[in-house]
Motif scaffolding. Structure first.
Motif, PDB file in Angstrom:
ATOM      1  N   GLY A 260       0.828  -1.206   0.000  1.00 23.93           N
ATOM      2  CA  GLY A 260       0.000   0.000   0.000  1.00 23.93           C
ATOM      3  C   GLY A 260       0.856   1.247   0.000  1.00 23.93           C
ATOM      4  O   GLY A 260       1.927   1.289   0.623  1.00 23.93           O
ATOM      5  N   PHE A 261       0.400   2.289  -0.694  1.00 21.45           N
ATOM      6  CA  PHE A 261       1.176   3.525  -0.777  1.00 21.45           C
ATOM      7  C   PHE A 261       1.093   4.306   0.530  1.00 21.45           C
ATOM      8  O   PHE A 261       0.057   4.314   1.214  1.00 21.45           O
ATOM      9  N   ILE A 262       2.190   4.968   0.860  1.00 20.99           N
ATOM     10  CA  ILE A 262       2.320   5.712   2.115  1.00 20.99           C
ATOM     11  C   ILE A 262       2.518   7.180   1.774  1.00 20.99           C
ATOM     12  O   ILE A 262       3.444   7.538   1.041  1.00 20.99           O
ATOM     13  N   ASP A 263       1.651   8.013   2.288  1.00 14.99           N
ATOM     14  CA  ASP A 263       1.676   9.456   2.025  1.00 14.99           C
ATOM     15  C   ASP A 263       2.792  10.100   2.836  1.00 14.99           C
ATOM     16  O   ASP A 263       2.684  10.238   4.056  1.00 14.99           O
ATOM     17  N   ALA A 264       3.863  10.497   2.158  1.00 17.48           N
ATOM     18  CA  ALA A 264       5.001  11.092   2.853  1.00 17.48           C
ATOM     19  C   ALA A 264       4.729  12.523   3.310  1.00 17.48           C
ATOM     20  O   ALA A 264       5.375  13.012   4.238  1.00 17.48           O
ATOM     21  N   HIS A 265       3.780  13.205   2.670  1.00 21.45           N
ATOM     22  CA  HIS A 265       3.339  14.513   3.157  1.00 21.45           C
ATOM     23  C   HIS A 265       2.064  14.939   2.451  1.00 21.45           C
ATOM     24  O   HIS A 265       2.004  14.990   1.226  1.00 21.45           O
ATOM     25  N   GLY A 266       1.062  15.259   3.244  1.00 21.06           N
ATOM     26  CA  GLY A 266      -0.202  15.761   2.716  1.00 21.06           C
ATOM     27  C   GLY A 266      -1.060  16.271   3.855  1.00 21.06           C
ATOM     28  O   GLY A 266      -0.621  16.352   5.010  1.00 21.06           O
ATOM     29  N   HIS A 267      -2.293  16.593   3.539  1.00 22.60           N
ATOM     30  CA  HIS A 267      -3.210  17.199   4.496  1.00 22.60           C
ATOM     31  C   HIS A 267      -4.586  16.565   4.290  1.00 22.60           C
ATOM     32  O   HIS A 267      -5.378  17.053   3.474  1.00 22.60           O
ATOM     33  N   MET A 268      -4.878  15.486   5.011  1.00 18.09           N
ATOM     34  CA  MET A 268      -6.090  14.726   4.712  1.00 18.09           C
ATOM     35  C   MET A 268      -7.348  15.553   4.935  1.00 18.09           C
ATOM     36  O   MET A 268      -8.308  15.458   4.175  1.00 18.09           O
ATOM     37  N   GLY A 269      -7.378  16.384   5.966  1.00 20.40           N
ATOM     38  CA  GLY A 269      -8.535  17.246   6.160  1.00 20.40           C
ATOM     39  C   GLY A 269      -8.704  18.220   5.016  1.00 20.40           C
ATOM     40  O   GLY A 269      -9.818  18.498   4.574  1.00 20.40           O
ATOM     41  N   GLY A 270      -7.585  18.737   4.504  1.00 16.20           N
ATOM     42  CA  GLY A 270      -7.637  19.653   3.368  1.00 16.20           C
ATOM     43  C   GLY A 270      -8.112  18.983   2.102  1.00 16.20           C
ATOM     44  O   GLY A 270      -8.731  19.620   1.248  1.00 16.20           O
ATOM     45  N   VAL A 271      -7.832  17.680   1.957  1.00 19.15           N
ATOM     46  CA  VAL A 271      -8.302  16.949   0.787  1.00 19.15           C
ATOM     47  C   VAL A 271      -9.823  16.877   0.791  1.00 19.15           C
ATOM     48  O   VAL A 271     -10.484  17.067  -0.229  1.00 19.15           O
ATOM     49  N   GLY A 272     -10.396  16.612   1.966  1.00 17.23           N
ATOM     50  CA  GLY A 272     -11.850  16.611   2.068  1.00 17.23           C
ATOM     51  C   GLY A 272     -12.438  17.978   1.780  1.00 17.23           C
ATOM     52  O   GLY A 272     -13.488  18.105   1.137  1.00 17.23           O
ATOM     53  N   LEU A 273     -11.735  19.014   2.243  1.00 19.66           N
ATOM     54  CA  LEU A 273     -12.183  20.382   1.992  1.00 19.66           C
ATOM     55  C   LEU A 273     -12.140  20.703   0.503  1.00 19.66           C
ATOM     56  O   LEU A 273     -13.066  21.298  -0.056  1.00 19.66           O
ATOM     57  N   GLN A 274     -11.070  20.286  -0.156  1.00 19.82           N
ATOM     58  CA  GLN A 274     -10.919  20.520  -1.585  1.00 19.82           C
ATOM     59  C   GLN A 274     -12.080  19.901  -2.367  1.00 19.82           C
ATOM     60  O   GLN A 274     -12.599  20.491  -3.321  1.00 19.82           O
ATOM     61  N   ALA A 275     -12.501  18.719  -1.940  1.00 19.96           N
ATOM     62  CA  ALA A 275     -13.593  18.030  -2.626  1.00 19.96           C
ATOM     63  C   ALA A 275     -14.920  18.754  -2.437  1.00 19.96           C
ATOM     64  O   ALA A 275     -15.836  18.600  -3.250  1.00 19.96           O
ATOM     65  N   MET A 276     -15.002  19.572  -1.400  1.00 19.94           N
ATOM     66  CA  MET A 276     -16.261  20.225  -1.070  1.00 19.94           C
ATOM     67  C   MET A 276     -16.390  21.618  -1.700  1.00 19.94           C
ATOM     68  O   MET A 276     -17.485  22.037  -2.079  1.00 19.94           O
ATOM     69  N   LEU A 277     -15.275  22.347  -1.840  1.00 16.91           N
ATOM     70  CA  LEU A 277     -15.329  23.733  -2.309  1.00 16.91           C
ATOM     71  C   LEU A 277     -15.296  23.809  -3.831  1.00 16.91           C
ATOM     72  O   LEU A 277     -15.134  22.808  -4.521  1.00 16.91           O
TER      73      LEU A 277
ATOM     74  N   SER B 127       9.872   5.441  -3.152  1.00 19.44           N
ATOM     75  CA  SER B 127       9.529   6.719  -2.510  1.00 19.44           C
ATOM     76  C   SER B 127       8.134   6.708  -1.906  1.00 19.44           C
ATOM     77  O   SER B 127       7.837   7.521  -1.025  1.00 19.44           O
ATOM     78  N   LEU B 128       7.268   5.804  -2.356  1.00 19.24           N
ATOM     79  CA  LEU B 128       5.900   5.705  -1.841  1.00 19.24           C
ATOM     80  C   LEU B 128       5.683   4.473  -0.975  1.00 19.24           C
ATOM     81  O   LEU B 128       4.585   4.267  -0.451  1.00 19.24           O
ATOM     82  N   THR B 129       6.718   3.629  -0.842  1.00 23.82           N
ATOM     83  CA  THR B 129       6.537   2.377  -0.105  1.00 23.82           C
ATOM     84  C   THR B 129       7.613   2.211   0.971  1.00 23.82           C
ATOM     85  O   THR B 129       7.469   2.741   2.067  1.00 23.82           O
ATOM     86  N   SER B 130       8.685   1.523   0.639  1.00 26.38           N
ATOM     87  CA  SER B 130       9.689   1.203   1.652  1.00 26.38           C
ATOM     88  C   SER B 130      10.368   2.444   2.228  1.00 26.38           C
ATOM     89  O   SER B 130      10.600   2.526   3.440  1.00 26.38           O
ATOM     90  N   ASN B 131      10.699   3.415   1.388  1.00 25.65           N
ATOM     91  CA  ASN B 131      11.343   4.634   1.901  1.00 25.65           C
ATOM     92  C   ASN B 131      10.382   5.446   2.764  1.00 25.65           C
ATOM     93  O   ASN B 131      10.784   6.029   3.786  1.00 25.65           O
ATOM     94  N   ALA B 132       9.124   5.504   2.350  1.00 28.87           N
ATOM     95  CA  ALA B 132       8.136   6.257   3.132  1.00 28.87           C
ATOM     96  C   ALA B 132       7.897   5.586   4.478  1.00 28.87           C
ATOM     97  O   ALA B 132       7.713   6.269   5.497  1.00 28.87           O
ATOM     98  N   ALA B 133       7.886   4.269   4.507  1.00 26.92           N
ATOM     99  CA  ALA B 133       7.751   3.559   5.779  1.00 26.92           C
ATOM    100  C   ALA B 133       8.937   3.897   6.689  1.00 26.92           C
ATOM    101  O   ALA B 133       8.768   4.114   7.907  1.00 26.92           O
ATOM    102  N   TYR B 134      10.140   3.948   6.124  1.00 28.68           N
ATOM    103  CA  TYR B 134      11.320   4.322   6.892  1.00 28.68           C
ATOM    104  C   TYR B 134      11.186   5.743   7.443  1.00 28.68           C
ATOM    105  O   TYR B 134      11.525   6.006   8.603  1.00 28.68           O
TER     106      TYR B 134
END
Length: 575
Positions: free
Chosen positions: A73-90, A489-496
Motif C-alpha cells: 500500500g502507498f504511504i503518504d510522505a506529506h499531505g493534508h487529509m482534512g484539506g483533501v476533504g475540503l478541496q472536494a467540497m469547495l 519513494s511511496l513504499t519502503s522509503n516512506a515507511a522508513y
C-alpha cells in the motif's frame, strides 16, 4: 469450538495469485507467485502450491489478479487529509487535468456556480481552491471577485485560494470582515492570507464540514494510499481528531504532525503526546515547522533573486523567511531533546540552509554527531542545491520531494521563477540517490490531487504539464530516476521516514496487509519515460490491514458511519 472451526481460524482470508507481485523487498531472488492474508497481517509470500496447501481453507477467497499488479500500500510522505476533504467540497478552481479553469473568467464563473450549490448556499463565504496564476493570465483582482458577490445580490465575502495554498484573493466584503483596508496588497500572502482562509472555512455549515475527514480518506483510498498524513494541524484539529479516534476511529492510518508555531512554552511542548503506534487509526507523529512559502507563488525564500522581477516587490527580491534563525534553532532543539520527529516545510534553498543549520545546532547542543536516528524531514526541498543534498546525507535529513512540481510548474519555473539550471534541478531525486539517501515523494494534497500514479510518473518522466496537450518538454532529464526507485519513494522509503519499516512498506510475512492492486505493473511499462504510458496505470483496489477500502468488494459506508462527526469551524492547514 470444533476442530474444523479451529482449523478455519488458522487459514487465510485471501490468497492473491496470477499476477505481478512486486514486494519491494531488497535482495528478493524472484517474484513470488502468491500472497496470503489472514486478519490484518500477511501470513505467507511464496509459491502458489505451497500457499494453497498451507493456507487455503473452505472460506479462503482465492483472488485471481488476472495479470494485474499487487504492491505494498502507498504511504503518504506529506499531505493534508482534512484539506483533501475540503478541496472536494469547495469550488474547484484547478486547471487541466485536475479541473477546467483556464482563465480568470473561469474562476469567476466557477465561483458563481458553486455559490448556487447546496453547500455553497449554506456557506457564509463563497470559496474556491486551486487557481494557478501562471496558467490563467495572473491573479483574479478585487473587481473580478466583485462580479461573483454581485450575482446573488447578497454581497457575500468571496475567497479564491491559489493552488499553493499560501496565497489568496478576497473581495471588498472579505477585506472588511478581515479588518483589512482596500489598499491591502493582493493576493494576500502567507501570514496575511492565513486569517482569510480560516475565516472563510469557519463559515461552512457544520452539516457540510462534519464529513471532511471521511471525504479525505476516501480520496486517499481511491489513489491507493493506506497511510495518510495531516501535516501541520493546530490544537482544535488535534483535539477533534483525538475525539474521532476515541469514538468512531479512522479507516486509514493517519500520522498527524502538530504545527510548531503553536508551541510557545515548555508546557506546550510537554503537553504533546507523540506516539509510535496507531490507536484506532491515528497517532501524533511529531511536529511541523514552516520556514518559507511557495516557489510557484514566489514567496519561497531563495539565496538568489527570482529569475523574473516580481510585481510589487523590490529589485533583487528573493522571498522571505517565516521564522528567525533563533526561533528555528530553538524549535528543532526542543523537539530533538524530547525525541519528537521534526518535519520542516522548506521550498527555497535559503530556507533549506536555515533548517540544516537548526539540525546541526540541535545535534551540537545534545552532543550528537548527526540526526540519523531522529529522521528529520525536509518537506518539498524544491530548490535543494547539490551541497545541501550532501548535508542531508551527512546529518541524516530525509528529503521528501514534491516531484509533481516538474509536471505542474516546470515551464513556469524555467521561464519566470528560477530560470536555467535552477529550474532544471528542482526536486533533485538523482542527486539524492547519488548520496545514498532514502528520499520520499509526496502530493501535498490539496495543492495537487492525492494522485499516486502522478507522483510516480513525475519522477520517471519529468515531463511538464503542456505535454499532455502536445507541446511540453522534459525538465531536468538528469534528475530522472527508475520506476523501482520511484516506487520506493511511496513504499519502503516512506515507511522508513515514519519509523514504520518493520510493519509496512514491503510485502513480507508478518507485516501489515496494506496492499494496492494496480491495473498494470509499472516495472513492465514499455516506455516508462513516456508520460502517455502511465495513462494505463490505475488503482484497481486498495486494501488496508486486510480490508478493502477501495475497489471490488468495498462496502458502502453510511454517511453517519466512521470518520463522520461535527467538525464545525476547525479545519486549518498549511501546505
Amino acid at each position: 469450538m470444533s476442530d474444523s472451526d479451529t482449523s478455519a481460524l488458522l487459514k487465510a482470508d485471501r490468497i492473491f495469485f496470477n499476477g505481478s507481485i512486486v514486494t519491494m523487498s531488497e535482495g528478493e531472488a524472484a517474484p513470488p507467485e502468491a500472497v496470503a492474508v489472514r486478519g490484518e497481517k500477511i501470513v505467507f509470500v511464496g509459491d502458489l502450491a505451497e500457499a494453497e496447501a498451507q493456507w487455503k481453507g473452505n472460506s479462503t477467497r482465492m483472488q485471481d489478479l488476472r495479470g494485474e499488479c499487487l504492491l505494498p500500500g502507498f504511504i503518504d510522505a506529506h499531505g493534508h487529509m482534512g484539506g483533501v476533504g475540503l478541496q472536494a467540497m469547495l469550488a474547484n478552481l484547478l486547471a487541466e487535468p485536475d479541473g477546467r479553469v483556464a482563465s480568470v473568467g473561469d474562476v469567476v464563473s466557477t465561483l458563481k456556480a458553486w455559490a448556487k450549490t447546496d453547500v455553497g448556499k449554506r456557506s457564509k463565504w463563497i470559496v474556491g481552491m486551486g487557481y494557478d496564476d501562471s496558467l490563467i493570465g495572473g491573479h483574479p483582482t478585487l473587481d473580478d471577485l466583485e462580479k461573483v458577490s454581485d450575482e446573488d445580490g447578497e454581497n457575500r465575502p468571496v475567497l479564491a485560494v491559489h493552488q499553493s495554498a499560501h496565497l489568496g484573493v478576497v473581495n471588498r466584503e472579505g477585506l472588511r470582515l478581515l479588518g483589512y483596508d482596500l489598499d491591502t496588497p493582493q493576493p494576500l500572502e502567507e501570514t496575511v492570507f492565513d486569517p482569510a482562509f480560516d475565516l472563510a472555512v469557519s463559515g461552512l455549515n457544520p452539516l457540510d464540514s462534519a464529513g471532511l475527514y471521511a471525504a479525505g480518506r476516501k480520496e486517499y483510498s481511491r489513489f491507493g494510499f493506506t497511510t495518510a498524513q495531516d501535516g501541520g494541524v493546530k490544537r482544535p484539529i488535534l483535539d477533534y481528531l483525538r475525539g474521532l479516534q476515541n469514538s468512531t476511529g479512522l479507516l486509514i492510518d493517519l500520522a498527524v504532525y502538530f504545527k510548531a508555531s503553536e508551541l510557545e512554552t515548555e508546557a506546550d511542548w510537554d503537553r504533546l503526546e507523540v506516539k509510535d503506534g496507531y490507536f484506532r487509526g491515528m497517532r501524533l507523529a511529531g511536529v511541523k515547522l514552516v520556514l518559507d512559502g511557495s516557489p510557484q507563488g514566489r514567496t519561497a525564500w531563495l539565496t538568489q533573486p527570482y529569475f523574473q522581477p516580481v510585481p510589487g516587490k523590490p529589485k533583487g527580491y528573493r522571498g522571505y523567511p517565516i521564522l528567525s534563525d533563533e526561533d528555528a534553532n530553538d524549535k528543532v532543539y526542543q523537539a530533538f531533546r524530547r525525541n519528537i520527529q521534526v518535519i520542516a516545510h522548506v521550498n527555497g534553498d535559503a530556507a533549506i540552509d536555515q533548517f540544516i543549520a537548526a539540525v546541526e545546532s540541535a545535534c551540537q547542543r545534545l552532543g550528537e554527531p548527526n540526526a540519523v536516528h531522529r529522521r528529520p524531514v525536509a518537506i518539498h526541498a524544491q530548490t535543494a542545491r547539490r551541497d545541501q543534498i550532501e548535508a542531508f546525507a551527512r546529518l541524516g535529513i530525509i528529503p521528501s520531494f514534491f516531484t509533481m512540481h516538474t509536471f505542474y510548474w516546470g515551464e513556469w519555473y524555467r521561464s519566470t521563477v528560477l530560470g536555467g539550471e535552477r529550474a532544471e534541478n528542482i526536486s533533485p531525486t538523482a542527486w539524492a540517490l547519488e548520496n545514498g539517501l532514502r528520499y520520499t515523494a509526496h502530493h501535498d494534497a490539496p495543492v495537487a490531487l492525492a494522485n499516486s500514479i502522478a507522483i510516480l510518473s513525475s519522477q520517471v518522466t519529468r515531463v511538464t504539464r503542456t505535454t499532455s496537450a502536445g507541446g511540453g518538454t522534459v525538465i531536468g532529464a538528469g534528475q530522472r530516476v527508475s520506476v523501482r526507485d520511484a516506487l520506493r519513494s511511496l513504499t519502503s522509503n516512506a515507511a522508513y521516514q515514519y519509523f514504520e519499516e518493520k510493519t509496512k512498506g514491503t510485502i513480507e510475512t508478518g507485516k501489515l496487509a496494506d496492499l494496492v492492486v494496480l491495473s498494470v505493473d509499472p516495472l513492465a511499462l514499455a516506455e516508462p519515460e513516456n508520460l502517455k504510458s502511465w495513462e494505463d496505470v490505475r488503482v484497481v483496489e486498495t486494501i488496508r490491514r486486510g480490508t478493502t477500502r477501495f475497489g471490488s468488494g468495498t462496502l458502502k459506508e453510511a454517511e453517519t458511519g466512521p470518520e463522520v462527526a461535527n467538525l464545525g469551524a476547525l479545519v486549518q492547514y498549511h501546505c
